[in-house]
Design a protein around this motif. Structure first.
Motif, mmCIF file in Angstrom:
data_model
loop_
_atom_site.group_PDB
_atom_site.id
_atom_site.type_symbol
_atom_site.label_atom_id
_atom_site.label_comp_id
_atom_site.label_asym_id
_atom_site.label_seq_id
_atom_site.Cartn_x
_atom_site.Cartn_y
_atom_site.Cartn_z
ATOM 1 N N LEU A 52 0.824 -1.215 0.000
ATOM 2 C CA LEU A 52 0.000 0.000 0.000
ATOM 3 C C LEU A 52 0.857 1.265 0.000
ATOM 4 C CD1 LEU A 52 -2.898 -0.925 2.454
ATOM 5 C CD2 LEU A 52 -3.046 -0.522 -0.006
ATOM 6 N N LEU A 231 -7.440 -0.040 -0.894
ATOM 7 C CA LEU A 231 -7.612 0.583 0.419
ATOM 8 C C LEU A 231 -8.955 0.216 1.036
ATOM 9 C CD1 LEU A 231 -6.124 4.171 -0.114
ATOM 10 C CD2 LEU A 231 -5.356 2.495 1.588
ATOM 11 N N GLN A 235 -9.486 -2.051 4.428
ATOM 12 C CA GLN A 235 -10.173 -1.481 5.598
ATOM 13 C C GLN A 235 -11.373 -2.321 6.005
ATOM 14 O OE1 GLN A 235 -10.275 3.087 5.725
ATOM 15 N NE2 GLN A 235 -9.810 2.687 3.582
ATOM 16 N N LEU A 250 -5.249 4.059 7.548
ATOM 17 C CA LEU A 250 -5.831 3.763 6.235
ATOM 18 C C LEU A 250 -6.888 4.793 5.854
ATOM 19 C CD1 LEU A 250 -6.186 -0.127 6.441
ATOM 20 C CD2 LEU A 250 -4.368 1.221 5.379
ATOM 21 N N THR A 254 -6.880 7.234 2.561
ATOM 22 C CA THR A 254 -8.034 7.364 1.665
ATOM 23 C C THR A 254 -8.429 8.828 1.487
ATOM 24 O OG1 THR A 254 -8.823 5.211 2.435
ATOM 25 C CG2 THR A 254 -10.396 6.601 1.256
ATOM 26 N N VAL A 455 -0.320 5.022 5.774
ATOM 27 C CA VAL A 455 -0.450 3.564 5.658
ATOM 28 C C VAL A 455 0.538 2.870 6.592
ATOM 29 C CG1 VAL A 455 -0.046 1.601 4.133
ATOM 30 C CG2 VAL A 455 -1.411 3.537 3.335
#
Length: 467
Positions: A52, A231, A235, A250, A254, A455
Motif C-alpha cells: 500500500l 484501500l 479497511q 488507512l 483514503t 499507511v
C-alpha cells in the motif's frame, strides 16, 4: 505409539505455538537464544503495508507524470505553437500588404509618395524579422523550416523585380509593368503559398498541443482506481477481523487520495476551460480574421493591377470578382470569398467586442465592394483618371461617398482591431490555462508521501498488537 495424520493444526495460535516451540528447540540446540514467533497475520500485514505504501507513491508518480504532460502541452500552446502561428500569419500579412502597396506605388505617375514607399519598406522589414523569429522558434520542425527557407530565398528576387519595375515606371518605360506583374505572380504563386503552408503546419501543431494539454489523465486515474479499491478492501477486512470501525492510518490515506483527485480534477477543469476559450475566442477567430485580411489585400492587389494594366490585365478583375467556366459553373472570386469569411467570423465570435468588430469589418467589406464597382464603372466609361483617383483616395466621387481607398483603409483598420482583440484573448486565456496547474505536481507528491506515511503508521500499530 502416536500416528501422524498429515493435517495442519486447525488452531492458528496452536500452530504458532508449535512453530515457536520448534524454533526455540532448534535455537537451543545451536546455542542461540530463542526468537519469538511471528504469527501468519503479522507477516501478511507487513507485506500489505509495504504494498500500500508503494502503491501510494506510484499513484503520486502517475499524477506527477500526467500533470507534466498536460503542463507541457499548455506551455506549448502559450509559448511555442501559439507564437509560431502568429509569426506565420504576420509573415503572410506583411508580404500580402507589400504586394498590394507595390501595385499602388506603380499606379502613381513619377515619384511615388513617401508614405507609400515607407510602408512598402516597413512591410518587407517586418516580414524579414518575422521570418528570422519564426526560424529561431521552429527548432527541429523540418516542415516549418522548409517553408521558411523557401520564402527567404524568393523574397530578394521579389524585391529586385519590384525595384526594376519602379525604376522603369519613374522614367515612363511601359516595360516596368511587365516586371511588376512578374513580381506579383512570384508573390501570389510561390511565396504566399509557402506562407500559407507554414500557417497550416503551425495550425496543426497548435491543435496537437491543445489536445495534449487537455487529454484525459488515464495513467493517474487508473492508478487511483486500483489504489482506492485496495484501500477499501483492506479497511473492510481489517474492520471485520478486529471488530473496529476505522483504521485511522488507512482512513487518512483514503482521505489523501480523495483530496489528490479533487485537486487534480478541479485544476484540469479550470485549465480545459481556459484553453477552450483560448481556442474559440483566440486562435480560431484570429485564423479566420487573418484569412479575411489576406483575401482583402490580394483583392486590393487585383484592383490596382487591373488599373495599371489599362485593359491588359482583365484577368486580375476576374480574380477579384470571380468567373464562370465553360460548363456555366461559377468560380467565386476573392471578393466573394472575403464576404463569406467575414460572415463566418461574425458567426463564431463568442464575446460582444469580438462580434462587434467582426460585424464592422463585414460592413466595411460591403462598402468597399460598392466603391470597387463604381471604380470599375468609371474605368469602363473611359474615365480612367477618376478611377485612379478613387483607387488612390485623392478625391470624393458621385453621391458624396468616399473612394475605394478610404473604404479599403477602413476595412484594414477594423480587421487590425479585431485581430488584436482576438490575439489578446488568446494570450490571456493560454497563460491562465498554463497557470492552472501551478503547484499541482508538488501537491500530488506531498500528498502521496503523506498517504504512504499514513499507511505505514496505521498498519504499523495493527502489527504491533501481535508483539
Amino acid at each position: 505409539m502416536t500416528l501422524a495424520t498429515g493435517r495442519a493444526p486447525t488452531n492458528p495460535a496452536s500452530a504458532a505455538a508449535s512453530g515457536g516451540a520448534g524454533a526455540a528447540a532448534a535455537a537451543s540446540v545451536q546455542g542461540q537464544p530463542p526468537e519469538p514467533a511471528r504469527p501468519r497475520t503479522d507477516r501478511r500485514l507487513s507485506r500489505l503495508r509495504v504494498v500500500l505504501a508503494v502503491g501510494a507513491l506510484l499513484f503520486g508518480a502517475a499524477g506527477i507524470v500526467s500533470t507534466q504532460v498536460r503542463a507541457d502541452g499548455a506551455d506549448d500552446v502559450k509559448s511555442h505553437s501559439g507564437v509560431l502561428i502568429q509569426q506565420a500569419e504576420e509573415i503572410y500579412h506583411r508580404l500580402s500588404d507589400a504586394d498590394a502597396t507595390a501595385a499602388t506605388i506603380y499606379l502613381h505617375v513619377g515619384e511615388a509618395p513617401k508614405p507609400l514607399l515607407d510602408n512598402y519598406d516597413k512591410d518587407l522589414k517586418a516580414a524579414q524579422s518575422a521570418l528570422l523569429a519564426a526560424t529561431n522558434e521552429a527548432g527541429g520542425d523540418s516542415a516549418a523550416k522548409n517553408s521558411l527557407d523557401q520564402i527567404a530565398q524568393q523574397l530578394p528576387i521579389y524585391a529586385k523585380l519590384n525595384a526594376t519595375a519602379a525604376a522603369n515606371n519613374l522614367v515612363g518605360y511601359p516595360v516596368g509593368f511587365r516586371y511588376l506583374t512578374q513580381a506579383s505572380n512570384l508573390m501570389q504563386s510561390t511565396i504566399l503559398p509557402q506562407a500559407q503552408k507554414l500557417s497550416d503546419t503551425e495550425a496543426k501543431n497548435l491543435s496537437a498541443a491543445e489536445d495534449t494539454a487537455t487529454q484525459f489523465p488515464w495513467l493517474m486515474v487508473t492508478a487511483a482506481v486500483i489504489l482506492v479499491v485496495v484501500l477499501l478492501v483492506v479497511q473492510v477486512r481489517e474492520s471485520r477481523r478486529t471488530n473496529r470501525v476505522f483504521n485511522l492510518g488507512l482512513l487518512g490515506a483514503t482521505v489523501g487520495l480523495v483530496l489528490s483527485l479533487l485537486w487534480a480534477a478541479s485544476a484540469d477543469l479550470v485549465q480545459s476551460g481556459h484553453l477552450d476559450k483560448a481556442k474559440k475566442r483566440g486562435s480560431d477567430q484570429v485564423s479566420i480574421l487573418a484569412t479575411a485580411r489576406i483575401l482583402s489585400l490580394q483583392a486590393r492587389t487585383d484592383e490596382m493591377l487591373t488599373l495599371v494594366g489599362r485593359g491588359t490585365a482583365d484577368n486580375m478583375e476576374a480574380d477579384y470578382a470571380g468567373t464562370t467556366d465553360a460548363s456555366d459553373h461559377h468560380v467565386p472570386g476573392r471578393e466573394e470569398l472575403l464576404a463569406d469569411t467575414l460572415r463566418d467570423a461574425v458567426g463564431i465570435a463568442t464575446d460582444r467586442t469580438g462580434t462587434d468588430l467582426a460585424t464592422r469589418a463585414s460592413e466595411d467589406e460591403g462598402a468597399w465592394r460598392v466603391q470597387h464597382q463604381a471604380l470599375r464603372a468609371l474605368d469602363q466609361q473611359n474615365q480612367y483618371q477618376k478611377a485612379v483617383d478613387s483607387a488612390l483616395g485623392e478625391r470624393s466621387f458621385a453621391t458624396g461617398q468616399t473612394g475605394a481607398k478610404q473604404a479599403f483603409d477602413k476595412l484594414q483598420d477594423d480587421l487590425e482591431q479585431a485581430i488584436k482583440h482576438s490575439e489578446d484573448a488568446f494570450r490571456t486565456e493560454a497563460k491562465a490555462g498554463a497557470d492552472a496547474l501551478t503547484g499541482l505536481q508538488i501537491g500530488l507528491g506531498v500528498l502521496a508521501v503523506a498517504m504512504a506515511g499514513a499507511v505505514l503508521l496505521g498498519l504499523g500499530r495493527r502489527i504491533a498488537e501481535y508483539h
